[in-house]
Design an enzyme around this catalytic site. Sequence first.
Site, PDB file in Angstrom:
ATOM      1  N   PRO A  45       2.424 -49.237  28.809  1.00 41.16           N
ATOM      2  CA  PRO A  45       2.966 -48.860  27.497  1.00 41.16           C
ATOM      3  C   PRO A  45       3.205 -47.355  27.411  1.00 41.16           C
ATOM      4  CG  PRO A  45       0.631 -49.446  27.307  1.00 41.16           C
ATOM      5  CD  PRO A  45       1.029 -49.736  28.710  1.00 41.16           C
ATOM      6  N   ASP A  46       4.223 -46.975  26.601  1.00 43.20           N
ATOM      7  CA  ASP A  46       4.365 -45.525  26.386  1.00 43.20           C
ATOM      8  C   ASP A  46       3.429 -45.158  25.249  1.00 43.20           C
ATOM      9  OD1 ASP A  46       7.551 -45.549  24.524  1.00 43.20           O
ATOM     10  OD2 ASP A  46       5.527 -46.222  24.013  1.00 43.20           O
ATOM     11  N   PHE A  47       3.586 -43.990  24.658  1.00 43.27           N
ATOM     12  CA  PHE A  47       2.614 -43.548  23.648  1.00 43.27           C
ATOM     13  C   PHE A  47       3.110 -43.774  22.229  1.00 43.27           C
ATOM     14  CE2 PHE A  47      -0.433 -41.655  26.453  1.00 43.27           C
ATOM     15  CZ  PHE A  47       0.306 -41.336  27.591  1.00 43.27           C
ATOM     16  N   ARG A  48       4.423 -43.477  22.001  1.00 47.05           N
ATOM     17  CA  ARG A  48       4.870 -43.366  20.602  1.00 47.05           C
ATOM     18  C   ARG A  48       5.887 -44.430  20.168  1.00 47.05           C
ATOM     19  NH1 ARG A  48       3.750 -38.619  22.852  1.00 47.05           N
ATOM     20  NH2 ARG A  48       2.231 -37.288  21.763  1.00 47.05           N
ATOM     21  N   ASN A 119       3.717 -38.086  33.279  1.00 49.04           N
ATOM     22  CA  ASN A 119       2.996 -39.336  33.491  1.00 49.04           C
ATOM     23  C   ASN A 119       1.806 -39.156  34.429  1.00 49.04           C
ATOM     24  OD1 ASN A 119       4.988 -40.353  31.900  1.00 49.04           O
ATOM     25  ND2 ASN A 119       6.162 -41.285  33.573  1.00 49.04           N
ATOM     26  N   ASP A 121       0.554 -41.973  35.987  1.00 49.29           N
ATOM     27  CA  ASP A 121       0.461 -43.266  36.689  1.00 49.29           C
ATOM     28  C   ASP A 121       0.748 -43.159  38.178  1.00 49.29           C
ATOM     29  OD1 ASP A 121       3.511 -44.085  34.906  1.00 49.29           O
ATOM     30  OD2 ASP A 121       3.309 -43.073  36.839  1.00 49.29           O
ATOM     31  N   HIS A 138       0.824 -33.063  33.221  1.00 49.64           N
ATOM     32  CA  HIS A 138      -0.349 -33.469  32.433  1.00 49.64           C
ATOM     33  C   HIS A 138      -1.446 -34.009  33.340  1.00 49.64           C
ATOM     34  CE1 HIS A 138       2.338 -33.779  28.608  1.00 49.64           C
ATOM     35  NE2 HIS A 138       2.148 -32.545  29.038  1.00 49.64           N
TER      36      HIS A 138
HETATM   37  N1  APR Z   1      14.006 -46.811  28.471  1.00 42.81           N
HETATM   38  C1  APR Z   1      14.398 -45.665  27.846  1.00 42.81           C
HETATM   39  N2  APR Z   1      13.614 -44.986  26.969  1.00 42.81           N
HETATM   40  C2  APR Z   1      12.392 -45.502  26.719  1.00 42.81           C
HETATM   41  C3  APR Z   1      11.913 -46.688  27.328  1.00 42.81           C
HETATM   42  C4  APR Z   1      12.787 -47.340  28.242  1.00 42.81           C
HETATM   43  N3  APR Z   1      12.421 -48.461  28.877  1.00 42.81           N
HETATM   44  N4  APR Z   1      10.642 -46.923  26.861  1.00 42.81           N
HETATM   45  C5  APR Z   1      10.358 -45.919  26.003  1.00 42.81           C
HETATM   46  N5  APR Z   1      11.397 -45.074  25.910  1.00 42.81           N
HETATM   47  C6  APR Z   1      11.480 -43.809  25.164  1.00 42.81           C
HETATM   48  C7  APR Z   1      10.912 -43.842  23.778  1.00 42.81           C
HETATM   49  O1  APR Z   1      11.923 -44.171  22.849  1.00 42.81           O
HETATM   50  C8  APR Z   1      10.450 -42.396  23.604  1.00 42.81           C
HETATM   51  O2  APR Z   1      11.543 -41.570  23.209  1.00 42.81           O
HETATM   52  O3  APR Z   1      10.675 -42.904  25.895  1.00 42.81           O
HETATM   53  C9  APR Z   1      10.043 -42.005  25.011  1.00 42.81           C
HETATM   54  C10 APR Z   1       8.537 -42.103  25.231  1.00 42.81           C
HETATM   55  O4  APR Z   1       7.944 -41.114  24.431  1.00 42.81           O
HETATM   56  P1  APR Z   1       6.346 -41.024  24.345  1.00 42.81           P
HETATM   57  O5  APR Z   1       5.784 -42.368  24.121  1.00 42.81           O
HETATM   58  O6  APR Z   1       6.038 -39.920  23.367  1.00 42.81           O
HETATM   59  O7  APR Z   1       5.886 -40.591  25.808  1.00 42.81           O
HETATM   60  P2  APR Z   1       5.921 -39.138  26.417  1.00 42.81           P
HETATM   61  O8  APR Z   1       7.135 -38.388  25.946  1.00 42.81           O
HETATM   62  O9  APR Z   1       5.732 -39.277  27.875  1.00 42.81           O
HETATM   63  O10 APR Z   1       4.594 -38.463  25.776  1.00 42.81           O
HETATM   64  C11 APR Z   1       4.341 -37.131  26.138  1.00 42.81           C
HETATM   65  O11 APR Z   1       2.247 -37.228  24.954  1.00 42.81           O
HETATM   66  O12 APR Z   1       0.305 -38.330  24.470  1.00 42.81           O
HETATM   67  C12 APR Z   1       0.846 -37.336  25.226  1.00 42.81           C
HETATM   68  O13 APR Z   1       0.050 -36.565  27.273  1.00 42.81           O
HETATM   69  C13 APR Z   1       0.697 -37.660  26.680  1.00 42.81           C
HETATM   70  O14 APR Z   1       2.217 -37.210  28.491  1.00 42.81           O
HETATM   71  C14 APR Z   1       2.117 -37.758  27.187  1.00 42.81           C
HETATM   72  C15 APR Z   1       2.866 -36.903  26.175  1.00 42.81           C
END
Ligand code: APR
Length: 280
Positions: A45-48, A119, A121, A138
């Site tokens: 999962p992503d974060f937001r 990331n 991972d 990070h």
């Molecule tokens: N394809 C394209 N875009 C995607 C996909 C996908 N399959 N899945 C998610 N996204 C987009 C989301 O819409 C969002 O804009 O990727 C982005 C993910 O954003 P975050 O969840 O905020 O992740 P990230 O930017 O890596 O977070 C940055 O926040 O919590 C801290 O340290 C942690 O490294 C992390 C940092």
Amino acid sequence: VEPTAPPQTLRECTLEALARYIKDGRAQKIVVMTGAGISTSAGIPDFRSPETGLYANLARLNLPYPEAVFDIDFFKKNPEPFYALAQELYPGKFRPTITHSFLYLLHQKGLLLKLFTQNIDCLEREAGVPGDKIIEAHGSFAKQGCVECKKPYPQERMRDAIEKKWVPYCLDLSCNGLVKPGIVFFGEQLPAEFFENNSLPAQADLCIVMGTSLQVHPFASLPQMCERETPRLLINSEKVGDMGGRPDDVLVLEDCDSGVRKLAEACGWLEELEALWATT
Ligand code: APR
């Protein structure tokens, strides 16, 4: 006097124009900035993201606010929530995506100047990108140590602690401090190599930003460090940061894996990319 806009590098802001720019050999030093969005199709999962993001699914940990799970001051008082979550984040169970293979393809073609990833991972490495081409801004789970005396902690014991969800403590009994993996928590400094390399975007002739909300600084300011005439490509579900604000920005607002396939196809690399990913 109106400042004259810099000459357009791409005739038009389309993927096809960008592919021509690459095929004409004008992109020899590509910097890439990635976030959790490039690993979601691997099952991480992503974060937001609203429903599926990690921060929307931490209710069971009773946190004061979601990011507390990665906050260093909160961790020192309450390490349990992080260690309850660490098992799900620990590398080794996931297969790189075709987007990770695309990063390896750029390296194979000698076009990757540097990959900045947020990331933890390690999927970029697993896809074949050499360590010296990656800045893990990070940190990562590769190392761990005591937050008090900084003494390193054995990898095997950390793996055990994460598997069994117990909190590891420093082996030096006179210290007995908390042990934490080498991932950067909120409130901690990014690794020195981030600052040693953050002048590279200014040397790039193409910048590719993928799968990140560009919400967390200082990483989020990297794309702005590119020269004004450097084309910048965003492949992301949504528009983020200042992407789209420059004359040579190209926005591909869709899933990373499909955006990457489209770019590879426009460059005539799709078969090569699919074959590469099939062996990953
Ligand atoms: N394809 C394209 N875009 C995607 C996909 C996908 N399959 N899945 C998610 N996204 C987009 C989301 O819409 C969002 O804009 O990727 C982005 C993910 O954003 P975050 O969840 O905020 O992740 P990230 O930017 O890596 O977070 C940055 O926040 O919590 C801290 O340290 C942690 O490294 C992390 C940092």
